[in-house]
Design a protein around this motif. Sequence first.
Motif: not given
Length: 230
Positions: A93-122
């Motif tokens: 489950v480490h990949a899914e958890e890593g994607a969750r952490i990345a999403r949370e970081y990118l949403r809270n610490r920068g003005e990144y487009p949601e589409s970019f965040i989705d691509e990173v998480a995927q």
Amino acid sequence: MGVEIKESRVPDDEFEEMAAFVHDYLAASVESEDDGGRMRWYPWHSAEYRFNHILNVVDLATQIARAEGADLDVIRVAALFHDVAKLEVDQDVHAEEGARIAREYLRNRGEYPESFIDEVAQSIVDHSYQGDLSNVSLESRCLMEADLLDKVGANGAALMLLRMGYEARTHMDAAKMVDRVLERGRDHAERVRSDTAESIAHQRLKRVKWFREWLEAEVTEMDPEGVTDR
């Protein structure tokens, strides 16, 4: 008409902040364990090794992405976060958890487009996929190839020899251990799809093969049996 220069969505200073976050997250994951961390007897499962692996993957993924025309921003950030949860949760489950952490970081610490965040998480989720790399996006494939390649070559050989000490083996077993690196490296090399990754894998395997030949030639009574050339 000139070539359009695409501005990076992730400036160097922000990327360095992300790297510091990942490093600190890994360290905290080990420190929070009462027993000193999962598989603590093996240094390559420490926060220090895991972060070094992540940096290796960032470099390799960037090299492959540039040659293959993939989105560098997506790949660099996904590579940085791909194993952030490795020391905290189970492997499956480490990949899914890593994607969750990345999403949370990118949403809270920068003005990144949601589409970019989705691509990173995927791409982070995809990196643990065990199927054909042709079935995932170009960005995911670059990350997966880089992750595989870090286990091939000098790094893999050094880690396998380090493991010998923890298993109380003598240097007489070194050739057999390096043979394991070659076998695993060839398996990984068969999975990569890009010309760039194939070239890197070929060069790294060639160096391990040379090292195996050195051992056999210079260590008295070294077991000459090993994997056959392919």
